[in-house]
Design a protein around this motif. Structure first.
Motif, PDB file in Angstrom:
ATOM      1  N   HIS A 112      81.491 -76.190  43.227  1.00 10.59           N
ATOM      2  CA  HIS A 112      81.755 -74.989  44.017  1.00 10.59           C
ATOM      3  C   HIS A 112      83.169 -74.442  43.805  1.00 10.59           C
ATOM      4  CE1 HIS A 112      78.062 -74.503  46.451  1.00 10.59           C
ATOM      5  NE2 HIS A 112      77.885 -75.764  46.097  1.00 10.59           N
ATOM      6  N   ARG A 113      83.805 -74.858  42.699  1.00 13.41           N
ATOM      7  CA  ARG A 113      85.070 -74.265  42.240  1.00 13.41           C
ATOM      8  C   ARG A 113      86.203 -74.416  43.246  1.00 13.41           C
ATOM      9  NH1 ARG A 113      83.083 -73.183  37.010  1.00 13.41           N
ATOM     10  NH2 ARG A 113      81.035 -72.207  37.226  1.00 13.41           N
ATOM     11  N   MET A 114      86.221 -75.525  43.988  1.00 12.54           N
ATOM     12  CA  MET A 114      87.238 -75.678  45.007  1.00 12.54           C
ATOM     13  C   MET A 114      88.667 -75.705  44.469  1.00 12.54           C
ATOM     14  SD  MET A 114      85.958 -75.335  47.909  1.00 12.54           S
ATOM     15  CE  MET A 114      87.437 -75.753  48.820  1.00 12.54           C
ATOM     16  N   PRO A 115      88.954 -76.305  43.297  1.00 11.25           N
ATOM     17  CA  PRO A 115      90.334 -76.226  42.806  1.00 11.25           C
ATOM     18  C   PRO A 115      90.811 -74.777  42.665  1.00 11.25           C
ATOM     19  CG  PRO A 115      89.155 -77.916  41.608  1.00 11.25           C
ATOM     20  CD  PRO A 115      88.131 -77.189  42.438  1.00 11.25           C
ATOM     21  N   ALA A 116      89.960 -73.887  42.153  1.00 12.97           N
ATOM     22  CA  ALA A 116      90.340 -72.480  42.015  1.00 12.97           C
ATOM     23  C   ALA A 116      90.456 -71.814  43.377  1.00 12.97           C
ATOM     24  CB  ALA A 116      89.317 -71.742  41.150  1.00 12.97           C
ATOM     25  N   LEU A 136      84.190 -67.855  40.514  1.00 13.41           N
ATOM     26  CA  LEU A 136      83.923 -68.676  41.693  1.00 13.41           C
ATOM     27  C   LEU A 136      82.447 -68.900  41.977  1.00 13.41           C
ATOM     28  CD1 LEU A 136      86.662 -67.320  44.138  1.00 13.41           C
ATOM     29  CD2 LEU A 136      86.800 -69.223  42.524  1.00 13.41           C
ATOM     30  N   THR A 137      81.573 -68.380  41.137  1.00 14.71           N
ATOM     31  CA  THR A 137      80.150 -68.679  41.297  1.00 14.71           C
ATOM     32  C   THR A 137      79.926 -70.165  41.033  1.00 14.71           C
ATOM     33  OG1 THR A 137      79.491 -66.470  40.613  1.00 14.71           O
ATOM     34  CG2 THR A 137      77.826 -68.198  40.444  1.00 14.71           C
ATOM     35  N   PRO A 138      79.257 -70.872  41.917  1.00 14.98           N
ATOM     36  CA  PRO A 138      79.119 -72.324  41.742  1.00 14.98           C
ATOM     37  C   PRO A 138      78.213 -72.697  40.576  1.00 14.98           C
ATOM     38  CG  PRO A 138      77.841 -71.589  43.631  1.00 14.98           C
ATOM     39  CD  PRO A 138      78.656 -70.408  43.187  1.00 14.98           C
ATOM     40  N   ARG A 139      78.452 -73.893  40.073  1.00 11.74           N
ATOM     41  CA  ARG A 139      77.556 -74.478  39.088  1.00 11.74           C
ATOM     42  C   ARG A 139      76.300 -74.946  39.809  1.00 11.74           C
ATOM     43  NH1 ARG A 139      82.787 -76.630  38.079  1.00 11.74           N
ATOM     44  NH2 ARG A 139      83.574 -76.226  35.975  1.00 11.74           N
ATOM     45  N   GLN A 140      75.193 -74.938  39.126  1.00 18.54           N
ATOM     46  CA  GLN A 140      73.939 -75.401  39.722  1.00 18.54           C
ATOM     47  C   GLN A 140      73.833 -76.914  39.610  1.00 18.54           C
ATOM     48  OE1 GLN A 140      70.292 -73.117  39.184  1.00 18.54           O
ATOM     49  NE2 GLN A 140      69.257 -75.005  38.541  1.00 18.54           N
ATOM     50  N   LEU A 141      73.555 -77.571  40.730  1.00 15.67           N
ATOM     51  CA  LEU A 141      73.395 -79.025  40.705  1.00 15.67           C
ATOM     52  C   LEU A 141      71.970 -79.475  40.387  1.00 15.67           C
ATOM     53  CD1 LEU A 141      75.670 -80.368  43.575  1.00 15.67           C
ATOM     54  CD2 LEU A 141      76.143 -80.177  41.135  1.00 15.67           C
ATOM     55  N   PRO A 142      70.914 -78.870  40.979  1.00 12.05           N
ATOM     56  CA  PRO A 142      69.561 -79.305  40.619  1.00 12.05           C
ATOM     57  C   PRO A 142      69.327 -79.148  39.116  1.00 12.05           C
ATOM     58  CG  PRO A 142      69.498 -77.947  42.589  1.00 12.05           C
ATOM     59  CD  PRO A 142      70.892 -77.845  42.051  1.00 12.05           C
ATOM     60  N   ARG A 265      88.366 -77.429  27.877  1.00 12.02           N
ATOM     61  CA  ARG A 265      87.275 -78.232  27.299  1.00 12.02           C
ATOM     62  C   ARG A 265      86.554 -79.014  28.401  1.00 12.02           C
ATOM     63  NH1 ARG A 265      83.727 -80.787  26.045  1.00 12.02           N
ATOM     64  NH2 ARG A 265      83.081 -81.701  24.069  1.00 12.02           N
ATOM     65  N   ILE A 266      87.321 -79.506  29.390  1.00  9.71           N
ATOM     66  CA  ILE A 266      86.784 -80.147  30.584  1.00  9.71           C
ATOM     67  C   ILE A 266      86.837 -79.119  31.709  1.00  9.71           C
ATOM     68  CG2 ILE A 266      87.159 -81.961  32.304  1.00  9.71           C
ATOM     69  CD1 ILE A 266      86.138 -83.048  29.688  1.00  9.71           C
ATOM     70  N   GLY A 267      85.745 -78.992  32.471  1.00  9.75           N
ATOM     71  CA  GLY A 267      85.661 -77.941  33.472  1.00  9.75           C
ATOM     72  C   GLY A 267      86.359 -78.245  34.782  1.00  9.75           C
ATOM     73  N   GLY A 268      86.629 -79.494  35.054  1.00  9.43           N
ATOM     74  CA  GLY A 268      87.295 -79.886  36.295  1.00  9.43           C
ATOM     75  C   GLY A 268      87.310 -81.393  36.403  1.00  9.43           C
ATOM     76  N   VAL A 269      88.278 -81.924  37.119  1.00  7.61           N
ATOM     77  CA  VAL A 269      88.369 -83.374  37.281  1.00  7.61           C
ATOM     78  C   VAL A 269      88.723 -83.713  38.717  1.00  7.61           C
ATOM     79  CG1 VAL A 269      89.118 -83.673  34.880  1.00  7.61           C
ATOM     80  CG2 VAL A 269      90.820 -83.576  36.703  1.00  7.61           C
ATOM     81  N   ALA A 270      88.294 -84.888  39.140  1.00  9.50           N
ATOM     82  CA  ALA A 270      88.723 -85.491  40.400  1.00  9.50           C
ATOM     83  C   ALA A 270      89.246 -86.872  40.049  1.00  9.50           C
ATOM     84  CB  ALA A 270      87.577 -85.583  41.399  1.00  9.50           C
ATOM     85  N   VAL A 271      90.500 -87.130  40.382  1.00  5.68           N
ATOM     86  CA  VAL A 271      91.131 -88.391  39.986  1.00  5.68           C
ATOM     87  C   VAL A 271      91.697 -89.081  41.220  1.00  5.68           C
ATOM     88  CG1 VAL A 271      92.743 -89.493  38.390  1.00  5.68           C
ATOM     89  CG2 VAL A 271      91.794 -87.249  37.824  1.00  5.68           C
TER      90      VAL A 271
END
Length: 335
Positions: A112-116, A136-142, A265-271
């Motif tokens: 859901h693009r929370m970092p942005a 900010l359009t979310p990626r689809q999870l299903p 190249r990587i769309g987002g990370v959580a570390v």
């Protein structure tokens, strides 16, 4: 049979009161921070409950179990207790639920693009309709695929939550099988019998990476896993894939991950874990716009005291009855 228990952890008085009530036959000793242990107690102790404080093996000749307050054992390897052959048990099984929730929280926030969104909030900028649709359009999870590197108790619980969102799950473990390890403490809710994940041995890691829209790293740190996810492995992920690291520092190449995040190249990370902790104020991770950064909190458990007490009580009972212990470390495997 009277057992001697020694604890070096700053647990509350109520914890020890309940331990005494549930195990009246156990002699309970506490070691305050900085306190010099009594040599007589050390000589008699059967179960040492500790985290970082590790006596020399020769000082605890009666020791029958080291009960760690950690899931990882990398800090114990190389100590005289590690080489002594005295059984070592971990805290494993207490954190599956909070760690799985953290992993799914991270996947949802990245989707859901929370970092942005946080960047817009910090800058007090309301994006235009065009910008919202474009960025900010979310990626689809299903239908998306999550690869879980380290498919034990925590991995199964992540799988349970991910499949509830319609995600496909690929699990990677040392053997790539669903065989349950014996005598493990577990607070998760996903059993091997109702697990829909597709499993792979570590030797087929690259195959999993190529298919993973989200990669969750939760494998223990061992000689086999140190440096497991490097530049080559990150480049196998689909463009725009997201990475969640809740394992240990040293498993994922931080520099390579940051470089690919900045390059898009990587769309987002959580570390949640880093090579050096605490993370210094000069680290670029704090201000990286595409990253969710947390201070090694994924494994903190709301019911820690109660669950830890259950584990210690059960292992004391098993010691008294000479039964197999819960969470005993496989020294050959390193965890």
């Amino acid at each position: 049979m009277t057992l001697t228990y020694l604890c070096s952890l700053p647990l509350p008085d109520s914890w020890f009161d309940e331990l005494a009530e549930r195990m009246p036959q156990v002699a309970i000793h506490r070691l305050a921070p900085g306190e010099t242990p009594d040599a007589r107690v050390l000589a008699e102790v059967d179960l040492l409950h500790t985290s970082e404080w590790l006596p020399e093996a020769e000082d605890v000749p009666s020791l029958r179990l080291v009960q760690l307050d950690t899931s990882g054992v990398d800090h114990v390897r190389g100590s005289s207790l590690w080489t002594s052959g005295v059984p070592i048990a971990t805290l494993g099984g207490i954190a599956p639920v909070p760690m799985a929730e953290y992993a799914l929280m991270s996947i949802l926030e990245l989707a859901h693009r929370m970092p942005a969104i946080v960047q817009h909030r910090q800058g007090r900028v309301w994006p235009s309709n065009a910008d919202r649709l474009a960025s900010l359009t979310p990626r689809q999870l299903p239908g998306a695929t999550v690869g879980i590197i380290g498919y034990g108790r925590i991995g199964r619980e992540i799988s349970r939550l991910a499949t509830s969102f319609g995600m496909n799950v690929l699990g990677v473990s040392r053997s790539g099988t669903r065989a349950a390890a014996a005598e493990k403490f577990d607070t998760g809710r996903q059993s091997i019998d109702d697990d829909p994940a597709e499993l792979f041995p570590i030797g087929r890691l690259h195959e999993v990476l190529r298919r993973s829209d989200y990669l969750v790293v939760v494998v223990p740190l061992t000689e086999l896993t140190r440096g497991l996810i490097g530049a080559e492995e990150l480049d196998l992920l689909p463009p725009g894939a997201c990475v969640v690291n809740i394992a240990r520092g040293g498993i994922v190449d931080e520099a390579a991950l940051l470089e690919r995040l900045r390059a898009g190249r990587i769309g987002g990370v959580a570390v949640d874990v880093f090579d050096e902790e605490p993370l210094g104020p000069e680290s670029g991770w704090w201000t990286e716009s595409g990253a969710l950064v947390t201070p090694h909190v994924a494994g903190l458990a709301p019911q820690y005291h109660a669950q830890t007490l259950d584990l210690v009580v059960e292992n004391l009972k098993r010691l008294a009855e000479n039964r197999p212990l819960l969470n005993e470390v496989d020294r050959a495997a390193g965890y």
